[in-house]
Design a protein around this motif. Structure first.
Motif, short mmCIF file in Angstrom:
data_model
loop_
_atom_site.label_atom_id
_atom_site.label_comp_id
_atom_site.label_asym_id
_atom_site.label_seq_id
_atom_site.Cartn_x
_atom_site.Cartn_y
_atom_site.Cartn_z
N HIS A 1 -3.90 -6.97 -9.08
CA HIS A 1 -4.75 -8.09 -8.72
C HIS A 1 -4.46 -9.14 -9.76
N TYR B 1 -16.22 -1.55 2.04
CA TYR B 1 -14.91 -1.89 1.48
C TYR B 1 -13.76 -1.55 2.44
N ASN C 1 -7.86 -11.35 2.11
CA ASN C 1 -8.67 -11.90 1.00
C ASN C 1 -8.95 -13.38 1.23
N ASP D 1 -2.54 -8.12 2.42
CA ASP D 1 -3.71 -8.01 1.54
C ASP D 1 -4.26 -9.41 1.25
N HIS E 1 -11.49 -3.93 4.43
CA HIS E 1 -10.39 -4.68 3.83
C HIS E 1 -9.03 -3.99 4.01
N HIS F 1 -3.71 0.85 -0.03
CA HIS F 1 -3.20 -0.02 -1.09
C HIS F 1 -4.15 -0.21 -2.27
N ASP F 2 -5.46 -0.04 -2.05
CA ASP F 2 -6.39 -0.22 -3.16
C ASP F 2 -6.93 1.09 -3.73
MN MN Z 1 -6.62 -5.39 -1.55
#
Ligand code: MN
Length: 568
Positions: free
Chosen positions: A97, A37, A138, A134, A40, A64-65
């Motif tokens: 999200h 992860y 994605n 971000d 990302h 950020h996540d």
């Molecule tokens: Mn993200």
């Protein structure tokens, strides 16, 4: 994972600490693609660094996540990294999200998302930059998701994020987001495009690769040291749009691949243009001075198309590093250039500077006091978004940004001058309207064209944008020539006696461009002249009275002594 470059620079700094924190928080988590992860948030942070964001923003990009996906409390972020980083991470988390619950909920969700975005925009633009970084990653990894999800995310990117990036002046990002969404939204068209352009594309690319060192050599021979020469391919999404306008005829696309020359100063831009025109003949009407006359969105560059070796055309764009950065990073670039000064500008300050962000904020405040459902808000947003600009839409969904009170004729010319010239009618939201009809934001405009048609003088009465009016005037001139059947002169050569100085070409070019007269070339009779000198300019003008007016204006420029002219 090996230690990223981003961290190596300052192993004990804020960014490195954020990286270590994110690594621990996301440990064991995987993305849908099967990768760790951490890749990302790291990619998002690297993007932010490439936009020259400050360390707090890059650190927030790494984190950020963590609140949403690892359950880290906001308090912990605050304790570890301070208020500023915590504020940014929280801001991105609040944007959330985008979750789609069902098709019928889409417009409601979209409105809600837009509302959140408006709040974020007005609070601190840096939150939006993180969100864009971000989304970019994605989109780059979208292939790993199931098809239904791909389509929704691509659509949202195309409808919300790409236009948002555009409004922030991040044209490169906006284009890349559209390009990334394109194959998911229009898979058949994409397939066709790849199949049909591959060969031409590769040929053009190889051609420019071969020319590149020659361009550099020619410039250096005239004491111009290019900071960079890059080869820019036209984006697939915009190439496709252009092809639609050119009856899918690949042979009519000149700028599929272009050379971009970056030099140090504005005088050097003009000097480079002069040198290039001396070496390769320019194609008439393809010289565009967006330095003297920037595009409405602020874009600056010199563009020209020249006939290169083997009689092949090539488009060349010339600009300074600052113009380049502005084109690449938009609002973020202003940040970069202002930061060099004494007063470091904050994200909040920046948001305050952008009047349209203020308008959005006022609009948001107005609505937060009322109980309005989200769909109604979206509607209102479409209407009130900007007071002096309207956004009309083509049947294919392209958004055209126009001055308020624009008409279908303006819309047509903003799609392409050929569409404008051959326009015979228009439908707005499916209904036929007169050509002087005033468009509103959100109108879907379909232009009806007829081959061989020419614009009417009457259009100048109601056409709103200056770009439109210029195009109409040019087309009318050509039309009058045709009617009279006279093969009259097509342009005018000005011969100047000048005291050459650095910046003189720029001043002369600015005066010509400001009078909406096309520049065909600048050159010098004397091959021994230095790189900034010239004594001839060809302009697209055949009206004697106008030429004499222009000459009066040109004579006020310091260094211009005498001017004579002849029609060609
Ligand atoms: Mn993200």
């Amino acid at each position: 994972m090996p230690t990223p470059e981003l961290i190596k620079k300052d192993p004990d700094g804020l960014v490195a600490r954020a990286y270590a924190f994110a690594e621990k928080a996301h440990r064991g988590q995987m993305r849908k693609s099967g990768e760790p992860y951490l890749k990302h948030p790291l990619a998002a942070a690297e993007t932010l660094a490439s936009w020259h964001m400050d360390d707090a923003t890059i650190a927030a990009g790494l984190l950020h996540d963590t609140i949403e996906d690892t359950g880290t409390p906001l308090e912990t972020i605050k304790k570890e990294f301070g208020d500023e980083v915590a504020f940014l991470v929280n801001g991105v988390t609040k944007l959330g999200h985008f979750k789609y619950r069902g098709e019928e909920q889409d417009s409601k969700n979209q409105a809600e998302n837009l509302r959140k975005m408006v709040i974020a925009l007005s609070e601190d633009l840096r939150v939006v930059f993180i969100k864009l970084a971000d989304r970019l990653h994605n989109m780059r990894t979208l292939a790993a998701l199931p098809p239904a999800k791909q389509k929704r995310i691509a659509l949202e990117t195309d409808e919300i994020y790409a236009p948002l990036a555009y409004r922030l002046g991040m044209y490169n990002l906006s284009g890349e987001l559209q390009d990334l969404a394109f194959p998911f939204l229009y898979p058949k068209e994409y397939e066709w495009l790849i199949k049909n352009t591959k060969e031409q594309y590769e040929t053009r690319l190889a051609y420019l690769e071969a020319i590149k060192p020659e361009v550099e050599k020619v410039l250096r021979a005239h004491d111009i040291a290019p900071l960079e020469i890059e080869i820019r391919a036209k984006r697939y999404s915009s190439l496709y749009k252009k092809l639609l306008r050119r009856s899918m005829d690949m042979g009519r696309i000149y700028d599929m691949v272009a050379l971009r020359v970056i030099v140090a100063t504005i005088p050097e831009c003009y000097a480079a243009l002069g040198v290039i025109h001396e070496t390769w003949p320019p194609v008439p009407r393809r010289i565009k001075d967006y330095i003297a006359m920037p595009k409405p969105n602020g874009y600056r560059s010199l563009h020209t198309t020249v006939i290169g070796p083997e009689e092949k055309t090539m488009e060349i764009q010339i600009r300074t590093r600052e113009m380049h950065d502005e084109d690449q990073f938009g609002v973020a670039a202003h940040w970069l250039y202002k930061e060099k000064g004494a007063n470091k500008i904050s994200g909040k300050k920046l948001a305050e500077e952008l009047t349209w962000v203020q308008q959005l904020k006022a609009w948001q405040d107005h609505f937060s006091g009322q109980t309005t459902d989200a769909t109604e808000m979206l509607q209102a947003m479409k209407v009130d978004f900007f007071q002096h600009r309207i956004f009309a839409v083509s049947p294919r969904g392209d958004v055209i940004d126009l001055p308020a009170e624009s008409t279908p004729v303006d819309f047509a010319y903003h799609i392409h001058s050929e569409v404008g010239n051959t326009c015979v009618g228009a439908k707005v939201n499916g209904v036929l309207v007169p050509l002087d009809h005033k468009l509103k934001s959100g109108d879907v405009v379909q232009i009806l064209t007829q081959k061989g048609k020419k614009p009417s003088e009457d259009w100048l009465r109601f056409a709103k944008s200056s770009i439109t009016r210029d195009h109409i005037r040019i087309a009318l001139r050509n039309k009058n020539k045709l009617i009279k059947g006279i093969k009259g002169p097509t342009h005018c050569e000005l011969k100047l006696v000048v005291e050459n100085r650095v910046g003189l070409i720029k001043d002369v070019s600015a005066v010509i461009a400001r009078n909406h007269i096309g520049i065909l070339s600048f050159h010098s009779d004397n091959p021994k002249d230095n790189r900034y000198s010239f004594n001839k300019a060809e302009v697209q003008l055949t009206d004697k009275a106008k030429i004499e007016k222009l000459i009066v204006k040109l004579k006020t420029i310091p260094g211009v002594k005498e001017i004579s002219y002849r029609m060609i």
